[in-house]
Motif scaffolding. Structure first.
Motif, short mmCIF file in Angstrom:
data_model
loop_
_atom_site.label_atom_id
_atom_site.label_comp_id
_atom_site.label_asym_id
_atom_site.label_seq_id
_atom_site.Cartn_x
_atom_site.Cartn_y
_atom_site.Cartn_z
N ALA A 33 0.81 -1.21 0.00
CA ALA A 33 0.00 0.00 0.00
C ALA A 33 0.85 1.27 0.00
CB ALA A 33 -0.94 0.00 1.21
N HIS A 34 1.94 1.25 0.73
CA HIS A 34 2.73 2.46 0.92
C HIS A 34 3.71 2.71 -0.21
CE1 HIS A 34 5.66 5.21 2.93
NE2 HIS A 34 4.57 5.68 3.49
N LEU A 149 -6.62 0.86 1.72
CA LEU A 149 -5.27 0.96 1.16
C LEU A 149 -4.77 2.40 1.21
CD1 LEU A 149 -5.69 -1.43 -1.89
CD2 LEU A 149 -4.30 -1.86 0.14
N GLN A 150 -5.66 3.36 0.98
CA GLN A 150 -5.26 4.76 1.05
C GLN A 150 -4.94 5.18 2.49
OE1 GLN A 150 -8.67 6.46 -1.09
NE2 GLN A 150 -7.25 7.13 -2.68
N ILE A 151 -5.70 4.64 3.46
CA ILE A 151 -5.39 4.91 4.87
C ILE A 151 -3.99 4.41 5.20
CG2 ILE A 151 -5.96 4.25 7.25
CD1 ILE A 151 -8.92 4.23 6.40
N ILE A 152 -3.69 3.17 4.80
CA ILE A 152 -2.38 2.59 5.08
C ILE A 152 -1.27 3.40 4.41
CG2 ILE A 152 -0.95 0.53 4.82
CD1 ILE A 152 -3.57 -1.12 4.85
N LYS A 153 -1.53 3.83 3.19
CA LYS A 153 -0.51 4.58 2.45
C LYS A 153 -0.09 5.85 3.17
CE LYS A 153 0.66 6.10 -2.21
NZ LYS A 153 1.72 5.06 -2.32
N ARG A 192 -6.95 9.19 11.39
CA ARG A 192 -8.40 9.12 11.31
C ARG A 192 -8.79 7.99 10.40
NH1 ARG A 192 -11.08 14.54 9.65
NH2 ARG A 192 -12.89 13.30 10.24
N GLU A 193 -9.73 7.20 10.81
CA GLU A 193 -10.21 6.13 9.96
C GLU A 193 -11.73 6.05 10.06
OE1 GLU A 193 -10.07 2.01 11.59
OE2 GLU A 193 -8.41 2.82 12.75
N VAL A 194 -12.31 5.56 8.99
CA VAL A 194 -13.76 5.41 8.95
C VAL A 194 -14.10 3.98 9.29
CG1 VAL A 194 -15.81 5.54 7.49
CG2 VAL A 194 -13.96 7.20 7.20
N THR A 195 -14.90 3.78 10.31
CA THR A 195 -15.30 2.43 10.69
C THR A 195 -16.57 2.06 9.96
OG1 THR A 195 -14.34 2.72 12.87
CG2 THR A 195 -15.92 0.94 12.61
N PRO A 197 -19.17 -1.44 8.59
CA PRO A 197 -19.44 -2.86 8.75
C PRO A 197 -18.77 -3.67 7.66
CG PRO A 197 -21.34 -1.74 7.85
CD PRO A 197 -20.38 -0.67 8.24
N LEU A 198 -18.47 -4.93 7.95
CA LEU A 198 -17.85 -5.80 6.96
C LEU A 198 -18.77 -5.95 5.77
CD1 LEU A 198 -15.30 -7.52 6.60
CD2 LEU A 198 -16.62 -9.48 7.42
N ASP A 199 -18.23 -5.67 4.58
CA ASP A 199 -19.00 -5.68 3.35
C ASP A 199 -18.76 -6.97 2.61
OD1 ASP A 199 -20.22 -5.26 0.96
OD2 ASP A 199 -19.00 -3.54 0.35
N ASN A 200 -19.77 -7.79 2.47
CA ASN A 200 -19.62 -9.08 1.81
C ASN A 200 -19.69 -9.00 0.28
OD1 ASN A 200 -19.27 -10.77 4.09
ND2 ASN A 200 -21.44 -10.50 4.56
N SER A 201 -19.91 -7.80 -0.25
CA SER A 201 -20.03 -7.69 -1.71
C SER A 201 -18.67 -7.68 -2.40
CB SER A 201 -20.77 -6.41 -2.08
OG SER A 201 -20.01 -5.27 -1.70
N CYS A 202 -17.61 -7.38 -1.66
CA CYS A 202 -16.25 -7.34 -2.20
C CYS A 202 -16.14 -6.38 -3.39
CB CYS A 202 -15.77 -8.73 -2.61
SG CYS A 202 -13.98 -8.81 -2.85
N SER A 203 -16.71 -5.21 -3.23
CA SER A 203 -16.63 -4.24 -4.31
C SER A 203 -15.28 -3.53 -4.34
CB SER A 203 -17.74 -3.20 -4.15
OG SER A 203 -17.61 -2.53 -2.90
N CYS A 204 -14.62 -3.46 -3.18
CA CYS A 204 -13.29 -2.86 -3.09
C CYS A 204 -13.28 -1.42 -3.59
CB CYS A 204 -12.25 -3.67 -3.88
SG CYS A 204 -11.97 -5.28 -3.19
N THR A 205 -14.36 -0.70 -3.43
CA THR A 205 -14.41 0.66 -3.89
C THR A 205 -13.91 1.61 -2.82
OG1 THR A 205 -16.71 0.80 -3.17
CG2 THR A 205 -16.31 0.28 -5.48
N ILE A 206 -13.55 2.83 -3.24
CA ILE A 206 -13.09 3.85 -2.30
C ILE A 206 -14.26 4.31 -1.46
CG2 ILE A 206 -12.11 6.16 -2.10
CD1 ILE A 206 -10.64 5.66 -4.67
N LEU A 207 -14.09 4.33 -0.15
CA LEU A 207 -15.16 4.72 0.75
C LEU A 207 -15.28 6.24 0.80
CD1 LEU A 207 -14.53 2.26 3.69
CD2 LEU A 207 -16.17 2.07 1.83
#
Length: 207
Positions: A33-34, A149-153, A192-195, A197-207
């Motif tokens: 990610a980084h 991934l952007q948070i980790i970066k 800062r992070e946005v909490t 719920p676990l998303d089972n759709s696996c869209s992997c989109t930017i929140l």
């Protein structure tokens, strides 16, 4: 199949990916990610093509009876096998705890999927089955959102490990993980992070 999407650091920690020591998955994900990817115009791009086999990337064969990722026409690639050609290009902090006699030190993987333009549109983390190093555990396979991934970066590795590791071991191979001192003498930058719920759709989109 995929066990859901990890949208924030707390979900990554709860998933158990890369834990406990001496597993290398958390350090591998931080490097990916980084240092390996970047975000441009909403697209996830890499510093080199996984087709070049740098850093140990190689094609992922999604041909098990229990497909851990969706079947697609375009290729998947995996990284994280510390025995793979090119894996010696990974940073020392990713490889530091590798021991051929300890399977746990080489069980974690990242799987990426490319779109028609060569950009990454999905990223997964997974691990080998405990007693089978040729198959992955579908119950331990997660999509990682671009938001995470952007948070980790935007974190230092110290901050990332403090937020995601369940263990408190400190190893000579990595910097001392600092903690805030009483009285505010030494405080870490706040992440800062946005909490979500676990998303089972696996869209992997930017929140």
């Amino acid at each position: 199949m995929v066990n859901g999407t990890l949208n924030d650091l707390s979900q990554l920690k709860q998933s158990g990916f890369g834990q406990p020591w001496p597993r290398h998955g958390l350090n591998l994900l931080y490097w990916f990610a980084h240092d390996y990817i970047d975000f441009r115009n909403g697209k996830m791009v890499s510093i080199s093509s996984p087709h070049d086999n740098r850093f140990g990337f190689h094609k992922f064969k999604n041909d098990d009876d229990d497909h851990i990722v969706p079947i697609e026409n375009l290729p998947y690639y995996e990284v994280g096998n510390l025995n793979a050609p090119g894996a010696d290009e990974l940073p020392n902090y990713v490889r530091a705890e590798y021991n051929q006699s300890n399977r746990d030190s080489n069980k974690d993987r990242i799987i990426v999927h490319q779109d028609a333009n060569g950009n990454f549109n999905r990223v997964y983390v997974t691990e080998h089955l405990k007693d089978n190093l040729k198959q992955f555990d579908s119950k331990k396979t997660y999509c990682v959102s671009q938001g995470l991934l952007q948070i980790i970066k935007n974190m230092t590795r110290e901050q990332f490990l403090n937020k995601t590791s369940k263990t408190q071991e400190v190893h000579a191979s990595q910097p001392q993980i600092s903690k805030p001192e009483v009285g505010g003498v030494r405080n870490r930058p706040q992440i800062r992070e946005v909490t979500a719920p676990l998303d089972n759709s696996c869209s992997c989109t930017i929140l």
